[in-house]
Structures are given as C-alpha cells and as structure tokens.
Design a protein around this motif. Sequence first.
Motif, mmCIF file in Angstrom:
data_model
loop_
_atom_site.group_PDB
_atom_site.id
_atom_site.type_symbol
_atom_site.label_atom_id
_atom_site.label_comp_id
_atom_site.label_asym_id
_atom_site.label_seq_id
_atom_site.Cartn_x
_atom_site.Cartn_y
_atom_site.Cartn_z
ATOM 1 N N ALA A 231 6.435 -0.894 21.926
ATOM 2 C CA ALA A 231 7.226 -1.769 20.814
ATOM 3 C C ALA A 231 5.851 -2.958 20.736
ATOM 4 C CB ALA A 231 8.452 -2.483 21.204
ATOM 5 N N ALA A 232 5.525 -3.331 21.810
ATOM 6 C CA ALA A 232 4.526 -4.638 21.618
ATOM 7 C C ALA A 232 3.249 -4.068 20.674
ATOM 8 C CB ALA A 232 3.865 -5.172 23.002
ATOM 9 N N ALA A 233 2.670 -2.728 20.776
ATOM 10 C CA ALA A 233 1.716 -2.284 20.103
ATOM 11 C C ALA A 233 2.022 -1.913 18.724
ATOM 12 C CB ALA A 233 0.938 -1.150 20.861
ATOM 13 N N SER A 234 3.071 -1.453 18.412
ATOM 14 C CA SER A 234 3.625 -1.066 16.901
ATOM 15 C C SER A 234 3.856 -2.413 16.226
ATOM 16 C CB SER A 234 4.769 -0.345 17.095
ATOM 17 O OG SER A 234 4.481 0.911 17.906
ATOM 18 N N ALA A 235 4.407 -3.450 16.929
ATOM 19 C CA ALA A 235 4.719 -4.618 16.146
ATOM 20 C C ALA A 235 3.419 -5.266 15.885
ATOM 21 C CB ALA A 235 5.504 -5.490 17.500
ATOM 22 N N GLY A 236 2.290 -5.311 16.942
ATOM 23 C CA GLY A 236 1.000 -5.661 16.547
ATOM 24 C C GLY A 236 0.392 -4.932 15.205
ATOM 25 N N VAL A 237 0.517 -3.875 15.336
ATOM 26 C CA VAL A 237 0.050 -3.117 14.018
ATOM 27 C C VAL A 237 0.660 -3.555 12.707
ATOM 28 C CG1 VAL A 237 -0.093 -0.749 12.899
ATOM 29 C CG2 VAL A 237 -0.410 -1.209 15.337
ATOM 30 N N TYR A 238 2.175 -3.769 12.697
ATOM 31 C CA TYR A 238 2.886 -4.179 11.665
ATOM 32 C C TYR A 238 2.374 -5.590 11.255
ATOM 33 C CZ TYR A 238 6.960 -5.563 9.018
ATOM 34 O OH TYR A 238 7.580 -5.950 7.726
ATOM 35 N N LEU A 239 2.112 -6.657 12.118
ATOM 36 C CA LEU A 239 1.767 -7.918 11.913
ATOM 37 C C LEU A 239 0.570 -7.932 11.235
ATOM 38 C CD1 LEU A 239 2.286 -10.933 12.000
ATOM 39 C CD2 LEU A 239 1.479 -10.785 14.365
ATOM 40 N N ILE A 240 -0.597 -7.331 11.897
ATOM 41 C CA ILE A 240 -1.879 -7.282 11.305
ATOM 42 C C ILE A 240 -1.991 -6.487 9.940
ATOM 43 C CG2 ILE A 240 -4.368 -6.765 11.857
ATOM 44 C CD1 ILE A 240 -3.382 -6.743 14.886
ATOM 45 N N LEU A 241 -1.307 -5.676 9.600
ATOM 46 C CA LEU A 241 -1.378 -4.968 8.352
ATOM 47 C C LEU A 241 -0.945 -6.019 7.224
ATOM 48 C CD1 LEU A 241 -0.502 -1.254 9.087
ATOM 49 C CD2 LEU A 241 -2.772 -2.493 8.295
ATOM 50 N N TYR A 242 0.496 -6.619 7.971
ATOM 51 C CA TYR A 242 1.117 -7.406 6.848
ATOM 52 C C TYR A 242 0.124 -8.543 6.313
ATOM 53 C CZ TYR A 242 5.139 -9.867 4.887
ATOM 54 O OH TYR A 242 6.071 -10.734 4.188
ATOM 55 N N THR A 244 -3.160 -9.118 6.745
ATOM 56 C CA THR A 244 -4.517 -8.313 5.961
ATOM 57 C C THR A 244 -4.024 -8.071 4.586
ATOM 58 O OG1 THR A 244 -5.178 -7.624 8.249
ATOM 59 C CG2 THR A 244 -6.212 -6.850 6.294
ATOM 60 N N ARG A 245 -2.859 -7.308 4.377
ATOM 61 C CA ARG A 245 -2.755 -6.990 2.907
ATOM 62 C C ARG A 245 -2.382 -8.139 2.123
ATOM 63 N NH1 ARG A 245 2.460 -5.507 4.189
ATOM 64 N NH2 ARG A 245 1.583 -3.777 5.199
ATOM 65 N N LEU A 246 -1.794 -9.460 2.521
ATOM 66 C CA LEU A 246 -1.475 -10.605 2.003
ATOM 67 C C LEU A 246 -3.036 -11.229 1.620
ATOM 68 C CD1 LEU A 246 1.172 -11.330 1.158
ATOM 69 C CD2 LEU A 246 0.921 -13.378 2.571
ATOM 70 N N GLU A 247 -3.951 -11.114 2.474
ATOM 71 C CA GLU A 247 -5.371 -11.646 2.204
ATOM 72 C C GLU A 247 -6.093 -10.934 1.448
ATOM 73 O OE1 GLU A 247 -5.466 -13.797 6.765
ATOM 74 O OE2 GLU A 247 -6.717 -12.031 6.272
ATOM 75 N N LEU A 248 -5.684 -9.700 1.033
ATOM 76 C CA LEU A 248 -6.476 -8.881 0.025
ATOM 77 C C LEU A 248 -6.229 -9.088 -1.235
ATOM 78 C CD1 LEU A 248 -6.594 -5.603 2.006
ATOM 79 C CD2 LEU A 248 -8.781 -6.924 1.407
ATOM 80 N N CYS A 249 -5.112 -9.965 -1.537
ATOM 81 C CA CYS A 249 -4.546 -9.892 -2.910
ATOM 82 C C CYS A 249 -4.705 -11.489 -3.515
ATOM 83 C CB CYS A 249 -2.876 -9.826 -2.772
ATOM 84 S SG CYS A 249 -2.266 -8.088 -2.261
ATOM 85 N N GLU A 250 -4.859 -11.473 -4.951
ATOM 86 C CA GLU A 250 -4.591 -12.719 -5.449
ATOM 87 C C GLU A 250 -3.289 -13.158 -5.586
ATOM 88 O OE1 GLU A 250 -5.486 -9.473 -8.527
ATOM 89 O OE2 GLU A 250 -6.249 -9.917 -6.614
ATOM 90 N N PRO A 251 -3.172 -14.461 -6.124
ATOM 91 C CA PRO A 251 -1.694 -14.850 -6.138
ATOM 92 C C PRO A 251 -0.613 -13.996 -6.920
ATOM 93 C CG PRO A 251 -3.038 -16.763 -6.198
ATOM 94 C CD PRO A 251 -4.038 -15.465 -6.041
ATOM 95 N N SER A 252 -1.310 -13.542 -8.018
ATOM 96 C CA SER A 252 -0.241 -12.971 -8.861
ATOM 97 C C SER A 252 0.210 -11.504 -8.212
ATOM 98 C CB SER A 252 -0.826 -12.430 -10.143
ATOM 99 O OG SER A 252 -2.281 -11.881 -10.000
ATOM 100 N N SER A 308 -11.046 -8.574 7.081
ATOM 101 C CA SER A 308 -10.360 -9.548 5.996
ATOM 102 C C SER A 308 -11.560 -10.579 5.495
ATOM 103 C CB SER A 308 -9.293 -10.181 6.337
ATOM 104 O OG SER A 308 -8.931 -11.333 5.464
ATOM 105 N N PRO A 309 -11.850 -10.407 3.841
ATOM 106 C CA PRO A 309 -12.638 -11.476 3.657
ATOM 107 C C PRO A 309 -12.343 -12.885 3.724
ATOM 108 C CG PRO A 309 -11.622 -10.442 1.700
ATOM 109 C CD PRO A 309 -10.934 -9.663 2.868
#
Length: 580
Positions: A231-242, A244-252, A308-309
């Motif tokens: 559970a700890a490792a899977s939650a870490g994967v979910y959080l980091i992907l979350y 990182t995904r947001l940091e790859l996007c512009e506001p729109s 992540s840039p």
Amino acid sequence: MTSPDSPPLVSPSPCPAPPPSLPSSPPPSSPAPSSSSLPPPPSLPPTGEVMVLALGRKKQRVLIALSILPNLFLAFLLSSDPLITLSSPHHCHLPGPLPSPEVLNASLPWEKGGRPGESGGLSHCKQYLNGSQSAVVDCEAGWDYNVTEGLRNNIVTEWDLVCGQYWLVPVEEVCFILGILTGCLGLGYAADRLGRSKTLLASLTLSVVFGVLVCVAPSPPIFIVMRFCLAAASAGVYLILYITRLELCEPSLRLLVTMLAGLMTVAGELLLLAVALGCQSWRGLLGAGAAPLTLFLSYGIPGVFPESPRWLLLSERSADMNSFTERRNSNRDLRDDESFTELDSEPAPSSRPHLSYPELFHSRNIWKNMCVLGFTSFISHGISHCYSSFRGDVRGTAPSFYWTYLLSVCAGGGAWLLLWATVDRFGRRGILLLAMTMTGLASLILLGLMEYLSETAITVFSVLGLFSSQATASLCILFTAEIMPTVIRGSGVGIVLALGCVGRLSSPLMDLRNHYGYFLHHVVYSSLALLAVLSILLLPESKRKPLPQTLGDGEQYRRPPLGRRRRDNVPLLSTPNPET
C-alpha cells in the motif's frame, strides 16, 4: 552691420538642441550598425511555463499519456481490499455431504441479529454438541461458506478469518490504510527532495516486489505486513504520477488531464470486478495488478519518462541552467523537442531544490491553505462510508456487495464528469463549497428525517451524499496540487491525502464494533462538514493560474479581504506574478 567674416546671427528657437551625446539622427555618411555588432539582449531565466512548452506539444502529450496509463493497474492494488476481505455467510462444518435445512436447524442454535432491525438466524460460530441440543460449543471442524458474491477464495475463506479470528480482517484494513498514509507522507517528501523520476522508479520497483510477496504470503500476519508495504509503495506511485502529470500541463489542460486520469482509475476499478469474477482467487487478482507494473519499470530508461521540468528549474544546477540559456540563444531555429534536450537528462546526484525550513515555518498562508484542504479531505473521505452503509444501519437490510461497489465506482466517475463540466467555468473554490454543502445537507436530511423517509428517499439521499463527498475529495487533491509550490508540492499533496486516510480509518473501526454507535459517528461528521463549508471561504482561487514555484510564490495565493474594493487604476506591471 556685421562683417562678412562673422557667422550669421541665428534666431533663438523655442526647442533646445539635443545634447551631443544623444544625436537626433545619424549622419547620412555613417553606415548603419549591423545586427551582429549589437549586444545581445539580456536573457531572462526560464519560467515553469516556458520549460513545459519547451518539451514540444507532441512530447508533452506522450508524457501525459504515460502518466495516466498506470492508474488502470494501480486500481487493482489500491481498490481490491473490499473484495479480498468480503465475509460470506458461513456456518460450522458438519460431517457428511451438503446438509439439508432440517439438519442445519437440528445442529445449529438460533441467535438474535447483531444490528438493530435484524431478526436473527442460525449461529455462525456455535453448534450443538454431538447433534444433541443439550450443550452448545464452538465450531470444531472449521466452517462451510456460502459464497454468492465476490471472490470464491479470499483471505477470509482461505484462513477462516471468522468468529474468533474475525478481528484480523479490520486489522488488515487498518494496516492497509496506514500503509497508504505512510507512502503519501514519506514518498511525497522524497519526490520533493530527490526528484519525481527517481522516486517514481523506486516506488514502482517496490510495488512489483511487494506485489509478488503478497501473492505468496503463507499466513495472515505475513500477509498484513506485505500489504502494508504494498500500500505504501502503490500510494507513492499514484502520488508522484499525480503531481508530475499536473506539472507537465499548462493551466488550460490541468483539469482535463486530471479528469482523464480519474476516469482511468474508475475504469480500473470496473476491470477489477470483471477480473475477480473470472479468476475467483485473491492471489490471482493481486497478481493481475502487480504483473503489468513491471512494464512501467521502463520509465527508468533515459529519455522515456524524464524528470519534471518544474522540479529541474528549482534544482541547484547552475551549469545546466547556463547551458539551457546558451542553447536557447544559439539554436532558436531548431525544433522544440531538440532545443531543450537538457530536460531529458537526469539531475546530478547532489542536486536538489533549495528549501528554507525557517521560511516554510513562517509561511502562514501556505499552512492555512493546507490545513483547510486537509480538514476538508478528512471529512469527505470519512463521511463517504456513512452513506454506503446507512441503509443497512437504519433498516437492517444491507444491499448486496455488487450494488454497493458499483454505486461507489459510478459515483466517482460521475463526480469527475461533473467537475470537468463546472470547475473551469465557476472556479475551484465555488464548486468545492457547493459539493461540501450538498454533503452536509444530505447528511442532515438522512439523520433528521430517517423515520419518515421511504426506502427510495433514503437511497436517493445516500447516493447524493456519496456523489458529493467523492466530488469534494477529488477536488481537494487537485486544489492542493495547484496552490502548493513546486518545492513542497509532493509533501503538501501527501499530507492532504494522508488526512483523507485518517478519515477512512473510521470504516474498519466501525466494522470492528459491528456498527454500534453509527448514529453518533454520522452526526459528528455532519457537524464537521458544516464547519468545513465555512473554512472553504478562506481559500484562494487557482483557476487558470500558473503553478507556484517557490514558497514566496505560494504565499501570494491568498484570498483578498472581503471588505477590500477592486481598484482599476493599478498599473499592470505592479500585479504580482507567481512565475517571476
């Protein structure tokens, strides 16, 4: 009279002549300066939005798709607990073939119902001694299970976790939630200090390893420990992907991409139920979730899933930043995805963003936003269980497992669609306020009018409360990721997710006490939900705003005072910009 040799008199002019150092126009005979001889304009440091756009549209879309795809299989690991801990109807094992109802009535004593409104039935844990009704003893030869829903072979049926051993089921559920809490806090902090890419690769590796160990667990204690680590490792994967995904996007794009990731998780939960009906074994179910994660270990190959840039922009890499500026000035005519190859490189082992702990301690606005969103996440996650079990608690007729599971999953998918349709139009804070208000009102109606409501009305208001609470929980995480600065975004989102896990702990604790005190439990959460409505008014608005980078940028995301009037004569350049 003037002499012929003297200069002519010049009449005075109302406009003075320009100074010698600033000629009004170059002499006709002087050559025009070439563009190569002019000094280059000073180059500004790259901002987070520039670093994201430097990836190129095509590569940006590919990276976003790669960050969404693992959610399909993470749902197998993070949402499988209800299936593997489902307790089916059971009774003491009796000798001979399948006993008839007459034999069961003669061999098993009658017991009253455990919940208010239940009529009772044959005992699950007792039997008559030697077939005579003179003495009652505990089950001696194990139990027979009548499995009609879920997995035919789960941890309850395999290890007989019923009657005297039933307490191990809530303990496993509590340890699983505590594992998610630990992973969110620990790996979220590691993502801020060590980088998103390195922490993601480590979390994926641990998820695969512990996923295999869980499938071969020989006993309940080992299973519980391995589930905690998984559970700890899977939650870490979910959080980091979350994040990182947001940091790859512009506001729109932020809301659309987050909604697609949420729908991918919903699809994974539906696929989980389909696989469970097909394999009928808890070991095969968990293996089906852990095995595909080995494919995502390829993210560790250089260039496949870069750092992540925005995190790179904060890391202490002066040489790489200078190289970035030089290449940008010299290769302006190259393609976007070739001009910024530094984004694909891994940071130096000693590079990490600078974080001032005294400054973090005194960042009162950041702490205020985090506390409000964490409190809202705690309420929304905790009260969700009250709606799922309200009908069974009040009427004593609990719905089937499939109905409860599908209702919860579909409510989550509908909540994401509603957020996608409204949040960018009406703002994060307004929709969060509306969703939490609907959650509180649904609870007050159910608690105040439960004696007068019909079965249909109870179902409608329970679905409404479940829908609004899941929308609140999902929007809390998005809101937190948008207003937390990059330097502490992993820790901030991890803290809010961890507080949500604290709210979820009420579900197994109520199961352990056989739902005694459910009314008081629901009243407390409903009262706190009304308090959360007032606290949401203190939050800023992050709609279409750039993500903050530093603690100073995060401090600028604050709600203006209610009594302050808007001034239109403020110069444009004086407006604070979190990206500068």
